[in-house]
Write an enzyme that holds these catalytic residues in place. Sequence first.
Site, mmCIF file in Angstrom:
data_model
loop_
_atom_site.group_PDB
_atom_site.id
_atom_site.type_symbol
_atom_site.label_atom_id
_atom_site.label_comp_id
_atom_site.label_asym_id
_atom_site.label_seq_id
_atom_site.Cartn_x
_atom_site.Cartn_y
_atom_site.Cartn_z
ATOM 1 N N LYS A 28 1.209 -4.392 2.493
ATOM 2 C CA LYS A 28 2.032 -5.597 2.295
ATOM 3 C C LYS A 28 1.592 -6.649 3.304
ATOM 4 O O LYS A 28 1.203 -6.317 4.420
ATOM 5 C CB LYS A 28 3.524 -5.264 2.515
ATOM 6 C CG LYS A 28 4.079 -4.176 1.603
ATOM 7 C CD LYS A 28 4.307 -4.665 0.190
ATOM 8 C CE LYS A 28 4.836 -3.543 -0.683
ATOM 9 N NZ LYS A 28 5.097 -3.951 -2.060
ATOM 10 N N GLY A 59 11.856 -0.164 -1.812
ATOM 11 C CA GLY A 59 13.002 -0.407 -0.934
ATOM 12 C C GLY A 59 13.278 0.723 0.028
ATOM 13 O O GLY A 59 14.345 0.824 0.628
ATOM 14 N N HIS A 96 1.197 4.151 -11.536
ATOM 15 C CA HIS A 96 2.299 3.207 -11.246
ATOM 16 C C HIS A 96 2.939 2.840 -12.580
ATOM 17 O O HIS A 96 2.265 2.840 -13.612
ATOM 18 C CB HIS A 96 1.750 1.970 -10.518
ATOM 19 C CG HIS A 96 2.811 1.117 -9.894
ATOM 20 N ND1 HIS A 96 3.642 0.310 -10.623
ATOM 21 C CD2 HIS A 96 3.180 0.969 -8.599
ATOM 22 C CE1 HIS A 96 4.479 -0.305 -9.806
ATOM 23 N NE2 HIS A 96 4.229 0.074 -8.577
ATOM 24 N N LYS A 110 2.064 -7.995 -0.624
ATOM 25 C CA LYS A 110 1.468 -7.294 -1.770
ATOM 26 C C LYS A 110 0.204 -7.974 -2.271
ATOM 27 O O LYS A 110 -0.632 -7.327 -2.911
ATOM 28 C CB LYS A 110 2.495 -7.066 -2.860
ATOM 29 C CG LYS A 110 3.093 -8.237 -3.558
ATOM 30 C CD LYS A 110 4.347 -7.827 -4.356
ATOM 31 C CE LYS A 110 4.143 -6.677 -5.290
ATOM 32 N NZ LYS A 110 5.369 -6.223 -5.979
ATOM 33 N N LYS A 162 -1.862 2.945 -0.868
ATOM 34 C CA LYS A 162 -2.225 2.442 -2.192
ATOM 35 C C LYS A 162 -2.255 0.917 -2.184
ATOM 36 O O LYS A 162 -1.565 0.274 -1.409
ATOM 37 C CB LYS A 162 -1.246 2.929 -3.246
ATOM 38 C CG LYS A 162 0.176 2.427 -3.075
ATOM 39 C CD LYS A 162 1.138 2.926 -4.154
ATOM 40 C CE LYS A 162 0.992 2.172 -5.427
ATOM 41 N NZ LYS A 162 1.433 0.750 -5.326
ATOM 42 N N LYS A 165 15.485 0.047 -3.767
ATOM 43 C CA LYS A 165 15.833 -1.267 -4.331
ATOM 44 C C LYS A 165 15.789 -1.295 -5.858
ATOM 45 O O LYS A 165 16.220 -2.262 -6.482
ATOM 46 C CB LYS A 165 14.877 -2.337 -3.784
ATOM 47 C CG LYS A 165 13.474 -2.243 -4.339
ATOM 48 C CD LYS A 165 12.540 -3.261 -3.684
ATOM 49 C CE LYS A 165 11.155 -3.241 -4.304
ATOM 50 N NZ LYS A 165 10.200 -4.077 -3.572
ATOM 51 N N ASP A 177 -1.171 -2.521 -3.998
ATOM 52 C CA ASP A 177 0.031 -2.853 -4.757
ATOM 53 C C ASP A 177 -0.325 -2.983 -6.234
ATOM 54 O O ASP A 177 -1.505 -3.162 -6.588
ATOM 55 C CB ASP A 177 0.706 -4.113 -4.217
ATOM 56 C CG ASP A 177 2.190 -3.855 -3.997
ATOM 57 O OD1 ASP A 177 2.754 -4.291 -2.992
ATOM 58 O OD2 ASP A 177 2.776 -3.154 -4.866
ATOM 59 N N GLU A 178 0.709 -2.923 -7.077
ATOM 60 C CA GLU A 178 0.445 -2.833 -8.515
ATOM 61 C C GLU A 178 -0.216 -4.088 -9.070
ATOM 62 O O GLU A 178 -0.822 -4.050 -10.140
ATOM 63 C CB GLU A 178 1.736 -2.543 -9.291
ATOM 64 C CG GLU A 178 2.745 -3.661 -9.348
ATOM 65 C CD GLU A 178 3.577 -3.775 -8.088
ATOM 66 O OE1 GLU A 178 3.482 -2.882 -7.228
ATOM 67 O OE2 GLU A 178 4.293 -4.774 -7.959
ATOM 68 N N HIS A 226 5.227 7.330 -10.452
ATOM 69 C CA HIS A 226 6.433 6.731 -9.872
ATOM 70 C C HIS A 226 7.634 7.089 -10.746
ATOM 71 O O HIS A 226 7.591 6.901 -11.968
ATOM 72 C CB HIS A 226 6.283 5.209 -9.797
ATOM 73 C CG HIS A 226 5.345 4.738 -8.736
ATOM 74 N ND1 HIS A 226 5.738 3.921 -7.718
ATOM 75 C CD2 HIS A 226 4.026 4.988 -8.546
ATOM 76 C CE1 HIS A 226 4.702 3.663 -6.929
ATOM 77 N NE2 HIS A 226 3.648 4.299 -7.416
ATOM 78 N N GLY A 233 6.688 0.386 1.761
ATOM 79 C CA GLY A 233 5.820 -0.778 1.952
ATOM 80 C C GLY A 233 6.461 -1.667 3.008
ATOM 81 O O GLY A 233 6.167 -1.597 4.203
#
Length: 403
Positions: A145, A333, A261, A147, A171, A301, A173-174, A294, A355
């Site tokens: 992050k 989150g 993901h 991201k 990883k 969150k 981020d998506e 996932h 993250g």
Amino acid sequence: MGYVDLKYKPTENDMVCSFYLEPEGISLEKAAEDIAAESSIGTWTEVVTMSSRIKRMGAKVFSIRKNIVKVAYPQELFEKGNIPQILSSVAGNIFGMKAVKNLRLLDVELPEELARSFKGPEVGLDDVRRITGIHDRPLLGTIYKPKLGLSPKEMEKEAYIVYSNGIDWSKDDENLASMEFNKFEERVVRVLSVVDRIKSEEGRTVIYAPNITGPVDRMRERAEFVKEQGGRCIMVDVLTIGWSALQYIRKQNFGKIIHGHRAMHAAITRNRKHGISMLVLAKFARLAGVSALHTGTIFGKMEGGRDDVVALNRFLKSDFFGMKKVMPIASGGLHPALIPKLVNALGNDVIINCGGGLWGHPQGSAAGARAMKQSLDSALKGIPLQKYAESHEELRMALKKWA
Ligand code: CAP
Ligand code: MG
């Protein structure tokens, strides 16, 4: 023509779908008949070309209890090894029918012959544990992050900080792919050089999951590049790349962990009355061959309560036509104050991803990684978090900020 037969008993030749169905202006039974027709052989009116042979291929509504409708489909309606076609049948047109006010595909139970036409994971949960040498605890993961925006050089620097302070898995981020500010190849070379450095300095095999998400030809090139660079894992956004692409990538037998993901899932899984359950998506992701998926955090969150997440993780680890198990990933989150209760709820078979919960630590990313490790250690040792924090500064600071 009769698509409802409440005396019908599904056979091992049938695929059984369970739906939540609310009719619009017609009876529940009529709406059930309409979705069974539209999702198998029928349409809105009788057609002259219908025959008794074809009628026998029709789906059968065999159970209607309150708003839960169960439909049996002869497996000859589906092409072996073809996820797009199966979903185009039982998760296609029917959601848009005017006869339906709400419709949610809750579960899909495949007949053995059809299920075994899929490869399943080449690398599964047990392989992840073998590769990392982590056998009896959750894995600590992180997502770089901010991201988007970091350069490959900045990621390389952060990778060394977080891995050397206890992170097992990092990883992309998506939504990171290959942009002007961060080209895929340079990022992979740099972060994998850190993976090698950790191996030589500490003997630990840590994992980096580069996001290859993109057009399928570019994904293949990127996966091959990761393989050439000695990477052990590739990441894909399962839904935005699509089922066909996921099956294609698995079919290449790269021998790599496929980190799945689920970005975009909540567009179709979140509404409890309309769409497709995450369980259905998880089933097809496992059939298609992801190694890790996932599935939610209960406490973070994103939506997804305890029962949902526990059931999803139980499925991923269940005996499923002899296919390898899939490692659940909890992400979204999360931060050190949540790790013990996450472990308590989900057990050891989970990758715990923080993250913001790492890079948001007031003392920086090294402290963020250490706080995660200390929080996990407190859970594994059965020592209350607050007590453990008394003698672990980084954890104490994390709890001060987030608890
Ligand atoms: C988490 C995350 C994850 C989502 C995934 C993000 O970052 O990287 O992609 O949470 O959700 O981009 O938000 P934080 P799910 O740790 O900073 O929240 O696993 O439910 O699909
Ligand atoms: Mg993310």
